[in-house]
Design a protein around this motif. Structure first.
Motif, PDB file in Angstrom:
ATOM      1  N   LEU A  74     -24.818 -62.296 -52.672  1.00 47.96           N
ATOM      2  CA  LEU A  74     -23.625 -62.821 -52.017  1.00 47.96           C
ATOM      3  C   LEU A  74     -23.491 -64.323 -52.260  1.00 47.96           C
ATOM      4  O   LEU A  74     -22.397 -64.824 -52.583  1.00 47.96           O
ATOM      5  CB  LEU A  74     -23.669 -62.529 -50.516  1.00 47.96           C
ATOM      6  N   TYR A  75     -24.571 -65.052 -52.137  1.00 45.03           N
ATOM      7  CA  TYR A  75     -24.538 -66.491 -52.369  1.00 45.03           C
ATOM      8  C   TYR A  75     -24.144 -66.805 -53.810  1.00 45.03           C
ATOM      9  O   TYR A  75     -23.360 -67.728 -54.071  1.00 45.03           O
ATOM     10  CB  TYR A  75     -25.909 -67.083 -52.053  1.00 45.03           C
ATOM     11  N   THR A  76     -24.682 -66.022 -54.757  1.00 42.58           N
ATOM     12  CA  THR A  76     -24.366 -66.226 -56.175  1.00 42.58           C
ATOM     13  C   THR A  76     -22.870 -66.034 -56.428  1.00 42.58           C
ATOM     14  O   THR A  76     -22.249 -66.801 -57.178  1.00 42.58           O
ATOM     15  CB  THR A  76     -25.184 -65.262 -57.039  1.00 42.58           C
ATOM     16  N   TYR A  77     -22.282 -65.023 -55.815  1.00 44.32           N
ATOM     17  CA  TYR A  77     -20.854 -64.775 -55.997  1.00 44.32           C
ATOM     18  C   TYR A  77     -20.017 -65.908 -55.388  1.00 44.32           C
ATOM     19  O   TYR A  77     -19.069 -66.391 -55.998  1.00 44.32           O
ATOM     20  CB  TYR A  77     -20.451 -63.446 -55.358  1.00 44.32           C
ATOM     21  N   ALA A  97     -16.874 -56.726 -54.380  1.00 41.35           N
ATOM     22  CA  ALA A  97     -15.625 -57.490 -54.398  1.00 41.35           C
ATOM     23  C   ALA A  97     -14.947 -57.467 -53.033  1.00 41.35           C
ATOM     24  O   ALA A  97     -14.408 -58.483 -52.572  1.00 41.35           O
ATOM     25  CB  ALA A  97     -14.696 -56.936 -55.467  1.00 41.35           C
ATOM     26  N   THR A  98     -14.964 -56.310 -52.377  1.00 43.58           N
ATOM     27  CA  THR A  98     -14.339 -56.184 -51.062  1.00 43.58           C
ATOM     28  C   THR A  98     -15.055 -57.046 -50.029  1.00 43.58           C
ATOM     29  O   THR A  98     -14.422 -57.733 -49.212  1.00 43.58           O
ATOM     30  CB  THR A  98     -14.346 -54.712 -50.611  1.00 43.58           C
ATOM     31  N   THR A  99     -16.389 -57.025 -50.072  1.00 41.21           N
ATOM     32  CA  THR A  99     -17.161 -57.831 -49.121  1.00 41.21           C
ATOM     33  C   THR A  99     -16.957 -59.320 -49.373  1.00 41.21           C
ATOM     34  O   THR A  99     -16.804 -60.106 -48.428  1.00 41.21           O
ATOM     35  CB  THR A  99     -18.655 -57.482 -49.202  1.00 41.21           C
ATOM     36  N   VAL A 100     -16.948 -59.737 -50.630  1.00 42.20           N
ATOM     37  CA  VAL A 100     -16.731 -61.146 -50.951  1.00 42.20           C
ATOM     38  C   VAL A 100     -15.351 -61.595 -50.453  1.00 42.20           C
ATOM     39  O   VAL A 100     -15.205 -62.693 -49.900  1.00 42.20           O
ATOM     40  CB  VAL A 100     -16.880 -61.395 -52.469  1.00 42.20           C
ATOM     41  N   PRO A 106      -9.036 -69.046 -50.462  1.00 45.50           N
ATOM     42  CA  PRO A 106      -8.224 -68.059 -51.176  1.00 45.50           C
ATOM     43  C   PRO A 106      -9.101 -67.070 -51.934  1.00 45.50           C
ATOM     44  O   PRO A 106     -10.237 -67.368 -52.314  1.00 45.50           O
ATOM     45  CB  PRO A 106      -7.395 -68.906 -52.144  1.00 45.50           C
ATOM     46  N   GLU A 107      -8.574 -65.890 -52.149  1.00 46.95           N
ATOM     47  CA  GLU A 107      -9.296 -64.849 -52.866  1.00 46.95           C
ATOM     48  C   GLU A 107      -9.610 -65.309 -54.290  1.00 46.95           C
ATOM     49  O   GLU A 107      -8.839 -66.033 -54.916  1.00 46.95           O
ATOM     50  CB  GLU A 107      -8.461 -63.570 -52.901  1.00 46.95           C
ATOM     51  N   TYR A 108     -10.768 -64.860 -54.785  1.00 50.09           N
ATOM     52  CA  TYR A 108     -11.171 -65.215 -56.152  1.00 50.09           C
ATOM     53  C   TYR A 108     -12.002 -64.067 -56.703  1.00 50.09           C
ATOM     54  O   TYR A 108     -13.076 -63.755 -56.190  1.00 50.09           O
ATOM     55  CB  TYR A 108     -11.995 -66.507 -56.149  1.00 50.09           C
TER      56      TYR A 108
END
Length: 611
Positions: free
Chosen positions: A388-391, A550-553, A563-565
């Protein structure tokens, strides 16, 4: 008048004015040379000033005037132990024990003096008495194990002296004592202990079975050591050959050789994030090798001023030497370098970027002060925090610190807030970036919530929770892979159950052994919500994250008001692979965690579906 000077000495000592306190106590004893308490207090303050010889004189006068006060003997023994006056220290502790026979530290310290005098049987005796009084006395099992390895004592006579005769009623105590020796001192001393027990009672099946288990474990350790030595011979230029050898040697408490191996690993590959490997540093500290490490890294960064990891490794060495200001300079150097590079690399054209980075020929103007963390991923371990941190780190409006995790609010709070903030990036003038770290040790630290709230009450917190059975298995095999864990999974779980039975709230720091304790999430969630409002705490289910990163991020970015990325792909940043455990062990773990899971669901009013 004497009381006035004595009370003044007390007040000055409490306020840290030790030199003035000495003068006050000296005046008190001058006015009343028969008041033993003034001599005792004078000895205490002289110890704080490290005026050892003078403190001995004061304590000796105190016990001369009041030979019935045990604390004067104890404090005198501590000073004599410090000065390596072993016979006199042992005599002082013996006097104290005659007056006060229920203080474990006195027996433990007496044992330390007896070891130096090579009085092995008496040392065993007093260590056993210390354990009977306080089974959690620091390093007591390691010390007892050491003495057992020096002698072929008749344990029957030793136990008789200790009033723990070798009779069936005490078998469970001996069994638990042997297991404690193995937990704290590896199997070698436990093997000696059970062999000695069986010479007195050869038909005790429980001792024989436990001895067999430890003999198998020792054989496994011997094979591991032989394998690592062979690998070093085959790959003498591979840093991991030496690191793994050092790890195995440290587990077997062969400290000198372990330190040599770790140093060789660093020399071969200084441009690696060795700061993360706490077992390496603990051995180097224990063997007084930090000067060598710091000298090596000073040479590396002088030759390679653009280096990254060598600066962090030098910072780690300096930090562990207590040279915090120098360490901060190392961290700030690489933090500025990383921030420049990160800002420019984030200029992808896909999202707004700072105006002063549009021209890549120009370096952005950075503020002199760093940004405090806007968010922290606080845990839990082996629940997906690294991925998660990496994303998040790839988001164009997030600048990361130089380390993913600092463990500041859990394990390293004594290093000071300036040390912590030195890891964070300086921010471009006039621009809005977020920054944050991920230290999974925070989640189960009982002290972290209050410390963090006091420092940053508005920080946003992210928690990932995984089925605690899977989390425990994953943590065990990860530590095994790192050579930080040498026990079997069954043995590690049994050891922890025994430890938690004695102290249910006990969490070991950086060492292996929290496979169960870290999975009792409810007690930690309650602790965090005692300080932080619910809207600042985002609790995620690891299984949802693994199924759809992707959903969790996206959910986390919404929580952070970003904003979404979308990333091109979401690779697992810290995968683990291992053989499945037996159905019986999985059922055992599920039964253990079931009440904690149910309480968590009831408290948060949501289902986790971990059955």
């Amino acid at each position: 008048m004497n009381n006035e000077y004595h009370n003044l000495g007390n007040a000055l000592q409490e306020s840290g004015k030790f030199d003035e306190a000495v003068i006050a106590y000296q005046k008190a004893v001058e006015l009343n040379p028969d008041f033993s308490w003034s001599y005792h207090c004078l000895g205490d303050v002289l110890v704080k000033l490290e005026r050892w010889e003078e403190s001995i004189v004061a304590y000796n006068k105190a016990v001369e005037l009041n030979p019935e006060f045990s604390w004067s003997y104890h404090n005198l023994g501590d000073v004599l132990l410090k000065l390596e006056q072993w016979e006199d220290a042992a005599a002082a502790y013996r006097c104290e024990i005659e007056l006060k026979s229920d203080f474990a530290w006195s027996f433990g310290n007496l044992g330390d003096a007896l070891i130096q005098l090579k009085k092995w049987d008496e040392a065993i005796n007093v260590y056993l008495k210390a354990i009977v009084i306080d089974r959690n006395l620091p390093e007591i099992y390691e010390k007892l194990g050491y003495v057992l390895r020096q002698t072929e004592s008749d344990l029957n006579s030793v136990f008789q002296q200790c009033q723990l005769p070798l009779v069936p009623e005490n078998r469970e105590f001996y069994l638990d004592l042997g297991r404690s020796l193995a937990r704290c001192d590896r199997p070698k001393s436990a093997i000696i202990f059970f062999k000695l027990l069986l010479t007195n009672e050869p038909n005790c099946d429980m001792w024989a079975a436990q001895l067999g288990e430890f003999l198998q474990e020792q054989e496994k350790c011997d094979r591991a050591l032989a394998s690592c030595r062979a690998t070093v011979a085959q790959k003498p230029d591979d840093c991991w050959s030496y690191y793994n050898l050092g790890a195995v040697l440290s587990h077997q408490k062969k400290w000198d050789e372990a330190a040599t191996s770790f140093l060789k690993a660093i020399e071969i590959n200084p441009d690696f994030y060795w700061w993360f490997y706490y077992n390496l540093w603990e051995v180097l500290v224990k063997q007084n090798k930090l000067d060598e490490v710091a000298s090596l890294y000073r040479g590396v960064v002088e030759a390679q001023p653009e280096a990254f990891w060598p600066y962090l490794n030098l910072g780690e060495a300096l930090t562990r030497q207590g040279k915090i200001e120098e360490a901060i300079c190392c961290y700030q150097t690489v933090s500025y370098q990383q921030t420049f590079g990160a800002i420019i690399s984030k200029d992808t054209g896909k999202m707004p970027v700072p105006q002063n980075t549009q021209d890549t020929g120009k370096m952005p103007v950075l503020q002199n002060t760093v940004k405090v963390p806007d968010f922290i991923i606080i845990g839990s371990q082996r629940c997906g925090t690294t991925s998660l941190y990496t994303y998040l780190a790839q988001h164009p409006q997030i600048l990361t610190p130089i380390k993913k995790e600092m463990d500041f609010f859990s394990w390293h709070f004594d290093r000071g807030i300036d040390w912590y903030l030195a890891h964070f990036p300086p921010m471009p003038v006039g621009e809005q970036f977020l920054t944050g770290e991920a230290s999974p040790s925070y989640f189960d630290s009982l002290a972290a919530p209050e410390r963090l709230y006091s420092a940053f009450p508005e920080v946003k917190l992210v928690v990932l929770l995984r089925n605690p059975v899977d989390r425990a298995i994953s943590q065990f095999y990860r530590l095994t892979e790192l050579n930080w864990e040498v026990r079997s999974f069954d043995r590690a779980i049994s050891d922890e159950i025994a430890r938690l039975a004695q102290n249910p709230a006990y969490i070991i720091g950086e060492e292996p052994g929290n496979y169960l304790a870290r999975g009792r999430y409810i007690q930690f969630i309650k602790n965090w919500l005692d300080f932080f409002p619910k809207e600042q705490l985002l609790i995620l289910r690891s299984e949802d994250f693994y199924a759809g990163a992707a959903t969790t991020v996206k959910q986390v970015l919404e929580f952070l008001d970003l904003p979404e990325y979308q990333l091109p792909e979401y690779q697992n940043a810290n995968p683990g692979s291992y053989q499945p455990i037996s159905d019986s062990m999985r059922d055992r773990l599920s039964d253990y965690f079931r009440p904690y899971n149910q309480e968590l669901e009831d408290y948060l009013r949501r289902k986790f579906d971990w059955e």
